[in-house]
Design a protein around this motif. Structure first.
Motif, PDB file in Angstrom:
ATOM      1  N   ASP A 118       2.314  12.612  -4.060  1.00 60.32           N
ATOM      2  CA  ASP A 118       1.906  13.858  -3.400  1.00 60.32           C
ATOM      3  C   ASP A 118       1.227  14.850  -4.329  1.00 60.32           C
ATOM      4  N   GLY A 119       1.248  14.603  -5.603  1.00 62.72           N
ATOM      5  CA  GLY A 119       0.642  15.506  -6.577  1.00 62.72           C
ATOM      6  C   GLY A 119       1.539  15.618  -7.790  1.00 62.72           C
ATOM      7  N   GLY A 120       0.942  15.619  -8.950  1.00 58.63           N
ATOM      8  CA  GLY A 120       1.703  15.628 -10.191  1.00 58.63           C
ATOM      9  C   GLY A 120       1.703  14.236 -10.805  1.00 58.63           C
ATOM     10  N   ARG A 121       1.981  14.213 -12.077  1.00 60.94           N
ATOM     11  CA  ARG A 121       1.954  12.960 -12.834  1.00 60.94           C
ATOM     12  C   ARG A 121       2.997  11.988 -12.291  1.00 60.94           C
ATOM     13  N   PHE A 122       2.641  10.702 -12.293  1.00 59.50           N
ATOM     14  CA  PHE A 122       3.559   9.671 -11.823  1.00 59.50           C
ATOM     15  C   PHE A 122       3.409   8.428 -12.697  1.00 59.50           C
ATOM     16  N   ASP A 123       4.427   7.583 -12.660  1.00 62.04           N
ATOM     17  CA  ASP A 123       4.418   6.326 -13.408  1.00 62.04           C
ATOM     18  C   ASP A 123       4.005   5.221 -12.444  1.00 62.04           C
ATOM     19  N   ALA A 124       2.747   4.794 -12.519  1.00 58.42           N
ATOM     20  CA  ALA A 124       2.207   3.810 -11.581  1.00 58.42           C
ATOM     21  C   ALA A 124       2.951   2.485 -11.665  1.00 58.42           C
ATOM     22  N   GLN A 135      -5.214   9.872 -14.598  1.00 64.40           N
ATOM     23  CA  GLN A 135      -4.239   9.801 -15.696  1.00 64.40           C
ATOM     24  C   GLN A 135      -3.453   8.500 -15.630  1.00 64.40           C
ATOM     25  N   ALA A 136      -3.110   8.055 -14.417  1.00 64.66           N
ATOM     26  CA  ALA A 136      -2.387   6.792 -14.266  1.00 64.66           C
ATOM     27  C   ALA A 136      -3.244   5.623 -14.735  1.00 64.66           C
ATOM     28  N   VAL A 137      -4.547   5.647 -14.422  1.00 63.50           N
ATOM     29  CA  VAL A 137      -5.453   4.597 -14.906  1.00 63.50           C
ATOM     30  C   VAL A 137      -5.449   4.599 -16.437  1.00 63.50           C
ATOM     31  N   HIS A 138      -5.518   5.779 -17.025  1.00 60.02           N
ATOM     32  CA  HIS A 138      -5.489   5.874 -18.488  1.00 60.02           C
ATOM     33  C   HIS A 138      -4.160   5.359 -19.054  1.00 60.02           C
ATOM     34  N   ASP A 139      -3.067   5.766 -18.443  1.00 58.59           N
ATOM     35  CA  ASP A 139      -1.746   5.324 -18.916  1.00 58.59           C
ATOM     36  C   ASP A 139      -1.620   3.803 -18.880  1.00 58.59           C
ATOM     37  N   LEU A 140      -2.179   3.177 -17.853  1.00 53.08           N
ATOM     38  CA  LEU A 140      -2.055   1.724 -17.689  1.00 53.08           C
ATOM     39  C   LEU A 140      -3.038   0.930 -18.544  1.00 53.08           C
ATOM     40  N   THR A 141      -4.224   1.516 -18.811  1.00 56.31           N
ATOM     41  CA  THR A 141      -5.287   0.730 -19.439  1.00 56.31           C
ATOM     42  C   THR A 141      -5.855   1.322 -20.726  1.00 56.31           C
ATOM     43  N   CYS A 159       0.858  -1.183   0.000  1.00 57.24           N
ATOM     44  CA  CYS A 159       0.000   0.000   0.000  1.00 57.24           C
ATOM     45  C   CYS A 159       0.898   1.238   0.000  1.00 57.24           C
ATOM     46  N   LEU A 160       0.848   1.990  -1.094  1.00 58.13           N
ATOM     47  CA  LEU A 160       1.658   3.191  -1.253  1.00 58.13           C
ATOM     48  C   LEU A 160       0.733   4.394  -1.234  1.00 58.13           C
ATOM     49  N   SER A 161       1.075   5.410  -0.436  1.00 59.74           N
ATOM     50  CA  SER A 161       0.187   6.548  -0.263  1.00 59.74           C
ATOM     51  C   SER A 161       0.919   7.874  -0.378  1.00 59.74           C
ATOM     52  N   SER A 162       0.160   8.853  -0.837  1.00 57.60           N
ATOM     53  CA  SER A 162       0.595  10.238  -0.765  1.00 57.60           C
ATOM     54  C   SER A 162       0.788  10.589   0.713  1.00 57.60           C
ATOM     55  N   ALA A 184       4.958   0.754  -8.550  1.00 55.30           N
ATOM     56  CA  ALA A 184       4.525  -0.548  -8.040  1.00 55.30           C
ATOM     57  C   ALA A 184       5.573  -1.639  -8.225  1.00 55.30           C
ATOM     58  N   ALA A 185       6.549  -1.398  -9.090  1.00 60.75           N
ATOM     59  CA  ALA A 185       7.561  -2.417  -9.386  1.00 60.75           C
ATOM     60  C   ALA A 185       8.270  -2.870  -8.111  1.00 60.75           C
ATOM     61  N   GLY A 186       8.405  -4.165  -7.989  1.00 57.35           N
ATOM     62  CA  GLY A 186       9.129  -4.729  -6.854  1.00 57.35           C
ATOM     63  C   GLY A 186       8.277  -4.977  -5.623  1.00 57.35           C
ATOM     64  N   PHE A 187       6.984  -4.631  -5.685  1.00 59.27           N
ATOM     65  CA  PHE A 187       6.107  -4.827  -4.527  1.00 59.27           C
ATOM     66  C   PHE A 187       5.179  -6.024  -4.681  1.00 59.27           C
TER      67      PHE A 187
END
Length: 103
Positions: free
Chosen positions: A32-38, A60-66, A2-5, A42-45
């Motif tokens: 914390d805010g701003g675009r990120f690479d989901a 945006q991350a949902v869109h990038d992934l799917t 579980c990764l959180s802002s 998540a890699a390694g977890f």
């Protein structure tokens, strides 16, 4: 995992979602805010990772992934597996599920 802002509302949500599952919350500044690479976060977890962040970045991350376009509102949940959006629930949906399950 579980990764959180680090922001209070997201962190509170992560604790509410993860502690009952016995999963520790890890504060992740990238959420914390701003675009990120989901995928990179998540890699390694392992296969199951919950990311708790803010909009419009999570949508945006949902869109990038799917490739899916979703309107993520507060407390929405998107379940993704192998690049496919498998579940999308808003807070009202989850409240209904909890109410019915408790009946």
């Amino acid at each position: 995992a579980c990764l959180s802002s680090p922001r209070a509302r997201a962190l509170d949500t992560a604790v509410l979602a993860c502690e009952p599952l016995g999963v520790d919350v890890r504060v992740t500044p990238e959420l914390d805010g701003g675009r990120f690479d989901a995928a990179q976060l998540a890699a390694g977890f392992g296969a199951h990772v919950l990311l708790v962040g803010h909009n419009p970045d999570v949508a945006q991350a949902v869109h990038d992934l799917t490739g899916a376009r979703v309107r993520m509102r507060k407390a929405a949940l998107a379940g993704i597996a192998d690049g496919e959006l498998e579940v999308f629930l808003r807070a009202a949906d989850m409240a209904t599920i909890a109410r019915v399950a408790g009946a």
